[in-house]
Design a protein around this motif. Structure first.
Motif, PDB file in Angstrom:
ATOM      1  N   UNK A 203     -10.068  -2.166  -7.843  1.00 39.29           N
ATOM      2  CA  UNK A 203      -8.864  -2.928  -8.156  1.00 39.29           C
ATOM      3  C   UNK A 203      -8.572  -4.003  -7.111  1.00 39.29           C
ATOM      4  N   UNK A 204      -8.998  -3.748  -5.893  1.00 44.01           N
ATOM      5  CA  UNK A 204      -8.738  -4.718  -4.829  1.00 44.01           C
ATOM      6  C   UNK A 204      -9.619  -5.949  -4.969  1.00 44.01           C
ATOM      7  N   UNK A 238     -10.208   1.444 -11.907  1.00 49.41           N
ATOM      8  CA  UNK A 238      -8.871   1.429 -11.328  1.00 49.41           C
ATOM      9  C   UNK A 238      -8.770   2.266 -10.059  1.00 49.41           C
ATOM     10  N   UNK A 240      -8.699   2.228  -5.780  1.00 45.91           N
ATOM     11  CA  UNK A 240      -8.352   1.305  -4.706  1.00 45.91           C
ATOM     12  C   UNK A 240      -8.659   1.952  -3.364  1.00 45.91           C
ATOM     13  N   UNK A 241      -9.935   1.932  -2.934  1.00 37.28           N
ATOM     14  CA  UNK A 241     -10.252   2.551  -1.643  1.00 37.28           C
ATOM     15  C   UNK A 241      -9.682   1.722  -0.496  1.00 37.28           C
ATOM     16  N   UNK A 242      -9.113   2.389   0.474  1.00 38.10           N
ATOM     17  CA  UNK A 242      -8.575   1.672   1.634  1.00 38.10           C
ATOM     18  C   UNK A 242      -9.675   1.407   2.660  1.00 38.10           C
ATOM     19  N   UNK A 243     -10.601   2.344   2.762  1.00 37.71           N
ATOM     20  CA  UNK A 243     -11.736   2.187   3.670  1.00 37.71           C
ATOM     21  C   UNK A 243     -12.864   3.075   3.163  1.00 37.71           C
ATOM     22  N   UNK A 245     -13.893   5.915   4.102  1.00 35.96           N
ATOM     23  CA  UNK A 245     -13.513   7.317   4.020  1.00 35.96           C
ATOM     24  C   UNK A 245     -12.748   7.608   2.732  1.00 35.96           C
ATOM     25  N   UNK A 246     -12.077   6.591   2.253  1.00 30.22           N
ATOM     26  CA  UNK A 246     -11.202   6.770   1.104  1.00 30.22           C
ATOM     27  C   UNK A 246     -11.950   6.649  -0.233  1.00 30.22           C
ATOM     28  N   UNK A 292      -9.417 -11.573  -5.916  1.00 31.44           N
ATOM     29  CA  UNK A 292      -8.029 -11.212  -6.229  1.00 31.44           C
ATOM     30  C   UNK A 292      -7.744 -11.269  -7.731  1.00 31.44           C
ATOM     31  N   UNK A 295      -7.787  -7.683 -10.060  1.00 29.65           N
ATOM     32  CA  UNK A 295      -6.642  -6.832 -10.385  1.00 29.65           C
ATOM     33  C   UNK A 295      -5.850  -7.427 -11.545  1.00 29.65           C
ATOM     34  N   UNK A 296      -5.849  -8.754 -11.646  1.00 30.54           N
ATOM     35  CA  UNK A 296      -5.184  -9.377 -12.793  1.00 30.54           C
ATOM     36  C   UNK A 296      -5.811  -8.879 -14.083  1.00 30.54           C
ATOM     37  N   UNK A 299      -5.009  -5.246 -14.735  1.00 27.89           N
ATOM     38  CA  UNK A 299      -3.648  -5.050 -15.241  1.00 27.89           C
ATOM     39  C   UNK A 299      -3.592  -5.413 -16.712  1.00 27.89           C
TER      40      UNK A 299
ATOM     41  N   UNK B 464      -3.313   9.155  -1.349  1.00 31.46           N
ATOM     42  CA  UNK B 464      -3.988   8.414  -0.282  1.00 31.46           C
ATOM     43  C   UNK B 464      -3.854   9.103   1.070  1.00 31.46           C
ATOM     44  N   UNK B 638      -3.382  -4.264   3.528  1.00 30.94           N
ATOM     45  CA  UNK B 638      -4.518  -3.771   2.751  1.00 30.94           C
ATOM     46  C   UNK B 638      -4.149  -3.635   1.282  1.00 30.94           C
ATOM     47  N   UNK B 648      -3.619  -5.372  -4.647  1.00 35.00           N
ATOM     48  CA  UNK B 648      -3.646  -6.249  -3.485  1.00 35.00           C
ATOM     49  C   UNK B 648      -2.400  -7.125  -3.503  1.00 35.00           C
ATOM     50  N   UNK B 650      -2.026 -10.120  -3.320  1.00 32.42           N
ATOM     51  CA  UNK B 650      -2.199 -11.358  -4.072  1.00 32.42           C
ATOM     52  C   UNK B 650      -1.928 -11.172  -5.562  1.00 32.42           C
ATOM     53  N   UNK B 651      -1.718  -9.939  -5.997  1.00 28.89           N
ATOM     54  CA  UNK B 651      -1.467  -9.707  -7.416  1.00 28.89           C
ATOM     55  C   UNK B 651       0.012  -9.787  -7.777  1.00 28.89           C
ATOM     56  N   UNK B 654       0.832 -11.536 -10.977  1.00 24.80           N
ATOM     57  CA  UNK B 654       0.464 -10.796 -12.188  1.00 24.80           C
ATOM     58  C   UNK B 654       1.572  -9.828 -12.545  1.00 24.80           C
TER      59      UNK B 654
END
Lengths: 303, 665
Positions: A203-204, A238, A240-243, A245-246, A292, A295-296, A299, B464, B638, B648, B650-651, B654
């Motif tokens: 998603x990111x 959908x 969204x890993x932060x890093x 590890x995630x 970016x 994610x649009x 959604x 998370x 992040x 993100x 930037x969304x 949207x």
């Protein structure tokens, strides 16, 4: 319906058709499930499909594409659920929608490949990682369009899938060189662009891909080389890993490893997560997107 | 005003002129004899007035009614064109004198405030019972003023005084056409008000004690301007005979009296409705305060004010002159209060200004709650469409609230949603149904956009957080608190680290810490200066936002950007928890274009006797700056956790587009 039966269908598709990616195979399996296993209610059908998805997740294949493909498929066909009166009607509509969905998927790769051609200019050097069907197709198309370019392919351990990629490129008459994974930094300054595939798009706007992609992305950013990701839109998922590890654990390890209960810190992860900051553009069947914009699209698909 | 009237007999100034009053009464009787044909029993008008008052328990209503009566009396003034013009001219002559008079009036008022005063209703009955000319306060006041003027100058003023008294006698006369006259008077008053506003005069509706003097000064001008409108008034007037006779003078007097009464009323309300503690003594002090400088000549006062404002600007940083400043207690008292505002709105305004209600969600909920009360108690004026009537009322209320503190994104969005539902009401909607619908919509907004959104975010963030994590947060936020407490309750074993600062938004971090510890969440407190020290041990940073701007920037409590920056440089993922009702269509790349300046005194360490900031006000070279917000660029964040998904930064566009298509707002 048995779990094993589903797995058999799925593995059979993968075995017999070299050119089919895991995601498409999963969706075809689901379609077969709808066709072959007659049920009487929508609820039953739903349960069946979920069982099938679960079965495929446990067949020792990379899970990323399977899960995103199945999720999208379910979303797409089950939208019809509430609109019609009888179940037979509903089932027919679902099958029909499923086939439309599958057709668009099969066309997707061609679309993506076509979009990438203008970015491959005469005499350029391209670095790619591991084996990606869509990258391969894009390069074949470019070659057919009489573009002359040079490709560096990483070996991509542990399964050395780069060797197959190299073989296929050479067979198509493209100037390809197989390099070691450890030579990425050395090669990077010579190449003009980096072109990779993806197992999944998050998603990111980042990607989940064969291990080593993150390092490749970091090196490319440092040397200011553009990183183009070629991927079909059914790989959008959908999460969204932060890093690193995630990243979900079933994405990183085969189900057999997870089941064995071995210490995971001693195991090699199969995929890594490349954050959107390292990606220049994503070439998809929806168009050429910035990270970016992913994610649009997600959604739009899910909300 | 009413109270002034009730106590008028005790008034020393009134007593000194008792001789003159007796004289006046004689003349009055003569006038009565002259107008016998029109004369009605005096009791009639008083009964009608009391009847008007009984159902209306509102303070505003009580104050307003006698004013109407006085306007009636204005209408009844028939044969005084010439005298009134004389009156006016004498007024103009004594403008500066008027100042002095007003000052005295204010003083008197303040004194009476100090005295044990009769309740509103008692005062009212006193007014309605008395038959004498004194009953009309405006008239009384004019009379008094003229008395004072006489000492200094002319016999003309005495003449005019008599005319005024005569007018009061005729109050009785017109009780026949009471209602008609009232309507005409209302219209005239409206026009007069408009005129006043056009002329750049003080708005009669919003006056504080301070403005009383100003208004009195302007009355003569106003009256002159009103003359222009008189022709129209005559046309409207339903009593052609009377209008013929004294159209102009009527309008003049009307405007004048109205202005005065408004001023008095506003002054009284300012004192009564002031939410600040220690009501009475403060009010008195305030009145004294405003009076004292006024007792000098007016030009001097002006220069003093200028000096004061200059002093203030010296202590503000140059590049932040455009920013909204938090009102200190003194300026809070000087805020004009419109008498039509709902008490809940006024209460909220004061709470917002004094930062009793702070935090994006709390402010939004408080606003919606006040709006709900306002809708509930709203009475629709006759022949008005519900939506239009309420819209006007809403606009006035919001103007007041936004003057107290600039709206947050959450408040703006809530109001936008409320307005949307207001305009969606069908034209012929029943008042009861409309109110019910609106109140339900408000409840729904709070439930869906704030409560359920918070729940969804809490669930998402929980996924998370993994066992053994240390989560850093900054400042105090209801949402973050909820997330952490619920995550802890669900069995996750993590630690929280709360970063805070000594002043500003960071100061509330201690409250956050208290709440977390009370709920059993293991927590550590660090000062923001120590964030870089603790950052290597942190697994995730969880921040709250006041608003998420459309370019992806996060508007947060001051200090948020610093924490995010340190986290970024240590490669720690930064999560911003933000409901979609806080998404704003504004674009802002730094915290300079829009911000709020908090109380500079917060920066001063009160525990330190030798604090170098202690007497910053006396040092023109020292400018403490206490900003409220800062802007975190999207590159430092992040992900934003919303109820829709993890996105993100930037969304943001949207999400706004999605909401537009979904809710039409």
């Amino acid at each position: 319906m048995k779990k094993e039966e589903v797995q058999d269908i799925f593995l059979k598709i993968l075995r017999e058709e070299e050119d089919v990616s895991a995601g498409v195979a999963a969706i075809r399996t689901l379609l077969t499930v709808i066709e072959n296993y007659k049920v009487a209610t929508v609820r039953e059908l739903d349960l069946n499909l979920q069982l099938a998805v679960d079965a495929m997740r446990h067949c020792d294949q990379p899970v990323t594409a399977i899960s995103s493909g199945c999720e999208l498929f379910m979303r797409f066909i089950t939208l019809a659920k509430l609109d019609v009166k009888s179940f037979d009607e509903c089932e027919q509509i679902m099958l029909q929608r499923g086939r439309i969905f599958l057709d668009t998927l099969l066309e997707a790769r061609g679309k993506v490949a076509k979009q990438a051609i203008p970015f491959i200019s005469d005499g350029c050097k391209i670095l790619t990682h591991s084996r990606s069907r869509v990258v391969l197709q894009a390069m074949l198309e470019a070659s057919k369009a009489n573009k002359r370019f040079q490709v560096y392919v990483t070996m991509s351990s542990p399964d050395n899938s780069g060797e197959l990629m190299h073989k296929q490129l050479v067979a198509a008459g493209i100037d390809a060189t197989l390099i070691l994974d450890s030579a990425i930094g050395y090669i990077m300054e010579q190449v003009d662009l980096v072109m990779i595939g993806a197992e999944g798009v998050t998603e990111s706007g980042g990607i989940i891909n064969k291990i080593g992609t993150y390092g490749l992305g970091i090196a490319a950013l440092e040397l200011k080389k553009p990183v183009y990701v070629l991927t079909e839109s059914f790989k959008f998922s959908r999460i969204y890993p932060l890093n690193q590890r995630d990243v979900p654990i079933e994405f990183k390890y085969l189900s057999s490893v997870l089941k064995s209960g071995r210490d995971l810190s001693k195991q090699h992860a199969l995929v890594d997560y490349t954050p959107p900051a390292y990606i220049t553009l994503l070439f998809t069947d929806l168009g050429i997107l910035t990270p970016s914009a992913v994610s649009d699209e997600l959604i739009k698909l899910y909300l | 005003m009413v109270i002034t009237e009730a106590n008028a007999d005790n008034d020393p100034i009134a007593n000194t002129s008792s001789k003159k009053r007796r004289l006046r009464r004689k003349r009055l009787n003569a006038a009565r004899a002259l107008h016998k044909d029109l004369n009605n029993p005096a009791s009639l008008i008083s009964t009608t007035v009391t009847n008007h008052l009984v159902p209306n328990q509102e303070i505003n209503g009580i104050v307003r009614k006698p004013q109407k009566k006085s306007i009636d009396s204005n209408c009844s003034k028939l044969d005084s064109t010439l005298e009134n013009i004389v009156n006016m001219s004498s007024k103009e002559d004594s403008k500066s004198r008027d100042d002095v008079l007003a000052a005295r009036e204010a003083k008197k008022l303040a004194k009476q405030k100090g005295k044990p005063k009769p309740t509103q209703n008692e005062a009212q009955t006193a007014v309605t019972k008395s038959d004498t000319p004194k009953e009309n306060s405006a008239t009384e006041k004019i009379g008094k003023e003229n008395k004072e003027t006489k000492k200094l100058a002319t016999s003309e003023s005495a003449k005019s005084k008599d005319e005024v008294d005569k007018a009061v006698v005729k109050t009785d006369d017109i009780s026949k056409d009471d209602i008609k006259a009232e309507r005409a008077a209302k219209k005239a008053a409206k026009q007069a008000k408009k005129k006043k506003e056009d002329g750049g005069d003080a708005c009669a509706d919003n006056m504080t004690v301070k403005d009383v003097v100003e208004t009195l000064k302007d009355i003569a001008n106003v009256a002159r301007e009103v003359q222009d409108v008189t022709a129209k008034v005559q046309a409207i007037n339903l009593e052609p005979k009377k209008a013929e006779e004294s159209g102009k003078s009527k309008a003049e007097l009307r405007a004048e009296r109205r202005a005065k009464q408004e001023a008095q009323r506003a002054a009284k309300q300012a004192a009564v409705q002031q939410k600040a503690p220690a009501d009475k003594p403060e009010a008195k002090a305030k009145a004294d305060e405003t009076v004292k400088p006024k007792e000098e000549k007016s030009p001097k006062v002006k220069s003093a004010e200028k000096a004061k404002s200059k002093q203030q600007s010296v202590n503000r940083v140059n590049w932040f002159q455009h920013l909204h400043m938090q009102q200190d207690k003194e300026s809070l008292k000087k805020i004009p209060i419109n008498s039509n505002l709902h008490p809940a709105i006024i209460k909220l305004g004061v709470q917002l200004a004094s930062r009793v209600v702070s935090g994006s969600n709390a402010r939004c909920i408080a606003l919606l709650d006040a709006l709900k009360k306002m809708v509930r108690d709203y009475t629709l004026p006759a022949k008005t469409e519900f939506a239009r009537g309420l819209e006007a009322h809403l606009a006035a209320s919001l103007e007041f609230l936004w003057a107290m503190r600039q709206p947050s994104a959450s408040q703006t969005n809530a109001v936008k949603c409320f307005r949307h539902h207001l305009t969606q009401l069908p034209n012929n909607v029943d008042e009861f149904d409309a109110k019910k619908t609106l109140q339900e919509e408000i409840d729904r907004y709070i439930r869906e956009q704030i409560d359920m959104a918070g729940e969804a975010i809490s669930l998402t963030v929980r996924n998370k957080i993994s066992d053994g994590d240390i989560i850093l947060t900054y400042g105090c936020s209801s949402l973050i608190e909820r997330i952490l407490v619920e995550a802890h309750a669900s069995g996750l074993r993590f630690r929280a680290a709360v970063a805070g600062a000594r002043v500003g938004a960071g100061a509330s971090a201690r409250e956050m810490l208290r709440r977390l510890v009370a709920k059993g969440v293991p927590a550590t407190y660090v000062d923001i200066t120590a964030v870089s020290y603790i950052m290597p041990t942190i697994n995730k940073v969880l921040l709250s936002a006041s608003a998420l701007l459309v370019n992806g920037s996060v508007l947060g409590a001051v200090g948020t950007a610093q924490v995010a920056l340190v986290a970024k440089s240590f490669n720690v993922p930064v999560l911003v928890a933000c409901e979609t009702h806080k998404f704003s269509e504004r674009v802002q790349t730094d915290a300079f274009v829009y911000n709020e300046i908090g109380d500079p005194d917060e920066l001063v360490d009160k525990t330190d006797e030798n604090s170098p900031l202690k007497d910053w006000r006396s040092n023109p070279n020292l400018t403490p700056l206490n900003l409220t917000y800062d802007v975190t660029p999207p590159s430092l964040v992040t992900a934003v956790v919303t109820e829709l998904a993890i996105l993100p930064c930037t969304s943001a566009p949207v999400v706004l587009r999605f909401k537009l298509s979904e809710y039409g707002i």
